[in-house]
Write a protein that holds these residues in place. Structure first.
Motif, PDB file in Angstrom:
ATOM      1  N   VAL A 186     -30.866  19.080 -11.278  1.00 50.01           N
ATOM      2  CA  VAL A 186     -29.502  18.594 -11.519  1.00 50.01           C
ATOM      3  C   VAL A 186     -29.122  18.792 -12.984  1.00 50.01           C
ATOM      4  CG1 VAL A 186     -28.044  16.534 -11.565  1.00 50.01           C
ATOM      5  CG2 VAL A 186     -29.560  16.952  -9.611  1.00 50.01           C
ATOM      6  N   THR A 187     -30.050  18.466 -13.890  1.00 48.59           N
ATOM      7  CA  THR A 187     -29.774  18.604 -15.318  1.00 48.59           C
ATOM      8  C   THR A 187     -29.591  20.067 -15.694  1.00 48.59           C
ATOM      9  OG1 THR A 187     -31.014  16.581 -15.743  1.00 48.59           O
ATOM     10  CG2 THR A 187     -30.627  18.022 -17.621  1.00 48.59           C
ATOM     11  N   ASP A 188     -30.387  20.943 -15.096  1.00 47.31           N
ATOM     12  CA  ASP A 188     -30.215  22.383 -15.290  1.00 47.31           C
ATOM     13  C   ASP A 188     -28.801  22.807 -14.890  1.00 47.31           C
ATOM     14  OD1 ASP A 188     -31.707  25.302 -15.318  1.00 47.31           O
ATOM     15  OD2 ASP A 188     -30.273  25.148 -13.668  1.00 47.31           O
ATOM     16  N   ALA A 189     -28.342  22.302 -13.744  1.00 42.91           N
ATOM     17  CA  ALA A 189     -26.992  22.641 -13.279  1.00 42.91           C
ATOM     18  C   ALA A 189     -25.934  22.130 -14.253  1.00 42.91           C
ATOM     19  CB  ALA A 189     -26.755  22.068 -11.885  1.00 42.91           C
ATOM     20  N   MET A 190     -26.159  20.959 -14.829  1.00 42.41           N
ATOM     21  CA  MET A 190     -25.219  20.440 -15.820  1.00 42.41           C
ATOM     22  C   MET A 190     -25.129  21.395 -17.013  1.00 42.41           C
ATOM     23  SD  MET A 190     -25.993  16.327 -15.887  1.00 42.41           S
ATOM     24  CE  MET A 190     -24.524  15.945 -16.866  1.00 42.41           C
ATOM     25  N   GLY A 191     -26.290  21.892 -17.444  1.00 41.26           N
ATOM     26  CA  GLY A 191     -26.305  22.805 -18.576  1.00 41.26           C
ATOM     27  C   GLY A 191     -25.592  24.111 -18.291  1.00 41.26           C
ATOM     28  N   ARG A 192     -25.647  24.578 -17.048  1.00 41.20           N
ATOM     29  CA  ARG A 192     -25.004  25.848 -16.692  1.00 41.20           C
ATOM     30  C   ARG A 192     -23.501  25.674 -16.446  1.00 41.20           C
ATOM     31  NH1 ARG A 192     -29.223  29.365 -16.234  1.00 41.20           N
ATOM     32  NH2 ARG A 192     -31.247  28.346 -15.876  1.00 41.20           N
ATOM     33  N   ILE A 193     -23.120  24.506 -15.934  1.00 43.89           N
ATOM     34  CA  ILE A 193     -21.695  24.221 -15.772  1.00 43.89           C
ATOM     35  C   ILE A 193     -21.054  23.976 -17.135  1.00 43.89           C
ATOM     36  CG2 ILE A 193     -20.054  22.525 -14.862  1.00 43.89           C
ATOM     37  CD1 ILE A 193     -21.991  22.119 -12.503  1.00 43.89           C
ATOM     38  N   GLY A 194     -21.796  23.263 -17.996  1.00 41.60           N
ATOM     39  CA  GLY A 194     -21.304  22.988 -19.342  1.00 41.60           C
ATOM     40  C   GLY A 194     -20.071  22.113 -19.370  1.00 41.60           C
ATOM     41  N   PRO A 195     -20.108  20.923 -18.730  1.00 42.76           N
ATOM     42  CA  PRO A 195     -18.922  20.062 -18.746  1.00 42.76           C
ATOM     43  C   PRO A 195     -18.552  19.644 -20.168  1.00 42.76           C
ATOM     44  CG  PRO A 195     -20.837  18.833 -17.997  1.00 42.76           C
ATOM     45  CD  PRO A 195     -21.246  20.271 -18.062  1.00 42.76           C
ATOM     46  N   GLU A 196     -17.288  19.369 -20.377  1.00 37.64           N
ATOM     47  CA  GLU A 196     -16.823  18.955 -21.694  1.00 37.64           C
ATOM     48  C   GLU A 196     -17.566  17.695 -22.133  1.00 37.64           C
ATOM     49  OE1 GLU A 196     -12.635  17.800 -23.993  1.00 37.64           O
ATOM     50  OE2 GLU A 196     -12.651  18.314 -21.850  1.00 37.64           O
ATOM     51  N   GLY A 197     -18.071  17.713 -23.355  1.00 42.08           N
ATOM     52  CA  GLY A 197     -18.775  16.557 -23.898  1.00 42.08           C
ATOM     53  C   GLY A 197     -20.282  16.665 -23.849  1.00 42.08           C
ATOM     54  N   LEU A 198     -20.827  17.537 -22.970  1.00 40.08           N
ATOM     55  CA  LEU A 198     -22.280  17.692 -22.883  1.00 40.08           C
ATOM     56  C   LEU A 198     -22.773  18.486 -24.087  1.00 40.08           C
ATOM     57  CD1 LEU A 198     -24.893  17.253 -21.205  1.00 40.08           C
ATOM     58  CD2 LEU A 198     -24.445  19.493 -20.155  1.00 40.08           C
ATOM     59  N   LEU A 199     -23.661  17.881 -24.867  1.00 42.48           N
ATOM     60  CA  LEU A 199     -24.149  18.505 -26.098  1.00 42.48           C
ATOM     61  C   LEU A 199     -25.476  19.231 -25.934  1.00 42.48           C
ATOM     62  CD1 LEU A 199     -23.422  15.584 -28.609  1.00 42.48           C
ATOM     63  CD2 LEU A 199     -21.927  17.498 -27.983  1.00 42.48           C
ATOM     64  N   GLY A 200     -26.275  18.831 -24.963  1.00 39.95           N
ATOM     65  CA  GLY A 200     -27.593  19.440 -24.777  1.00 39.95           C
ATOM     66  C   GLY A 200     -28.299  18.813 -23.599  1.00 39.95           C
ATOM     67  N   ILE A 201     -29.361  19.487 -23.142  1.00 42.55           N
ATOM     68  CA  ILE A 201     -30.152  18.965 -22.025  1.00 42.55           C
ATOM     69  C   ILE A 201     -31.636  19.034 -22.374  1.00 42.55           C
ATOM     70  CG2 ILE A 201     -28.428  19.662 -20.316  1.00 42.55           C
ATOM     71  CD1 ILE A 201     -30.323  21.974 -19.521  1.00 42.55           C
TER      72      ILE A 201
END
Length: 398
Positions: A186-201
């Motif tokens: 799930v966290t990998d997917a967050m990094g690839r989507i790159g939602p606004e505000g996400l700074l790193g995983i």
């Protein structure tokens, strides 16, 4: 409503009858004969599961865990039609970095409770105010107190988008994300989507290795040893993964009807954690946070919420996602934020740096620690906390 932006307080109060029913079912178990080998190659050993059942029925205090959980700020909100349960602990240090952490299977938010205080109150745990995190711990859809999806499609990308929406609702405009096991995917997917505000995983399992085994380097002794472990998992330790990714409903009948079947299924995950759990029950020698009570807190959470089948369905979604990705022949989109990776030696496959760089080119943080396994935050909360501080330290002021 598909999206009800209200954030509601949550607590769980188990009916006494549910606890009595659990104990009756444990007492009524029908045992198979003993395995014909002297190791775990035929599955969970009879001596181990019988000791788990004995302790569960006579010594485990579910009310103590319930009290511990209800002492934390818990909430519920509806995202994309599914009720999402989460723990939200704000640090007393106002400049703390918001961090959303995702558990895995056969885990739950129970596996992350040991890191709550070290991460949110670092000055009491060997750190400084600059190490503080505001912590958000959601329960995956279909797991624990979160609602069950009633339609297909709740794969990693959809969950990742739900987590981004959750952080937005909480008012966090700058945050980081972490996960292991399912949470790593799930966290990998967050990094690839790159939602606004996400700074790193940060992840502590190289989940993407399963689909690209033939592309991973194998020239050094370390790389070859990792291939041996990955091959061992996909050939010998893959039973639960294969069943849940192809027939989650079938195994779900046993997981929701028999607490002993549920416990055995959850224990039969990987060799390292199995031996540590077995040691806790059979020898009375827990390893780190993997105590008899904490192990049964997690299993009982699945039982009391009746989520054995719904949790297993994530693997079916993941299996379908992998098949579609393979059929497309297209590589996944690149990760859009810095990536941190920590290697715990007892992991399913302890990925060498070359493997991590294959999946995450230009990895921003990489470290190999000297102890811990698949359930890193659960087993070694202080060491895990140190890794979070190191991995996300450079991001705080970015």
């Amino acid at each position: 409503m598909p999206n009800d932006i209200e954030i509601r307080s949550f607590r769980f109060d188990t009916p006494e009858g549910a606890i009595e029913d659990l104990r009756r079912r444990i007492a009524a178990v029908r045992w198979p004969t003993r395995e014909l080998v002297n190791d775990r190659s035929q599955g969970v050993q009879l001596e181990t599961i019988q000791e788990v059942a004995r302790y569960w029925a006579t010594d485990h205090d579910w009310r103590a865990f319930e009290t511990k959980l209800n002492a934390l700020p818990q909430f519920m909100t509806t995202i994309d039609g599914v009720d999402i349960h989460f723990i939200h602990v704000r640090s007393k240090h106002e400049n703390a970095l918001p961090l959303i952490m995702t558990h895995g299977w056969p885990g739950s938010v129970a596996e992350l409770l040991g890191v709550v205080e070290p991460l949110t109150d670092p000055t009491r745990h060997g750190g400084t105010a600059e190490d503080a995190f505001h912590l958000v711990l959601p329960s995956l859809p279909g797991y624990g107190f979160s609602g069950e999806p009633t339609e297909l499609g709740w794969e990693n990308g959809r969950i990742a988008s739900a987590w981004a929406e959750l952080m937005s609702r909480l008012g966090y405009t700058r945050y980081v994300a972490q996960g292991g096991d399912v949470g790593a995917a799930v966290t990998d997917a967050m990094g690839r989507i790159g939602p606004e505000g996400l700074l790193g995983i940060h992840v502590n399992l190289l989940a993407g290795a399963i689909g690209i085994k033939d592309m991973l380097p194998a020239s050094t002794e370390e790389e070859r040893a990792s291939h041996v472990k990955l091959d061992a998992f996909t050939m010998d330790g893959f039973g639960y993964f294969l069943e849940q990714s192809t027939r989650p409903q079938t195994i779900g009948y046993a997981l929701t009807d028999s607490p002993v079947a549920l416990a055995a299924w959850m224990l039969d995950h990987d060799t390292d954690s199995y031996h540590k759990i077995s040691s806790a029950f059979v020898e009375g020698k827990p390893v780190g946070g993997l105590t008899q009570d904490s192990i049964l807190d997690n299993i009982t959470l699945y039982w009391m919420t009746g989520t054995g089948a719904s949790a297993a369905r994530w693997y079916w979604e993941f299996g379908r996602f992998l098949a579609q990705a393979h059929a497309s022949g297209q590589p996944p989109p690149p990760v859009k934020v810095p990536v941190g990776f920590s290697v715990f030696p007892g992991e399913l496959w302890a990925a060498p740096r070359s493997w991590v760089e294959t999946v995450y080119p230009g990895v921003a943080y990489f470290n190999e620690v000297d102890r811990g396994g698949h359930f890193a935050a659960w087993e070694e909360p202080e060491l895990f906390t140190t890794e979070m501080r190191a991995a996300f330290g450079p991001i705080r002021n970015s």
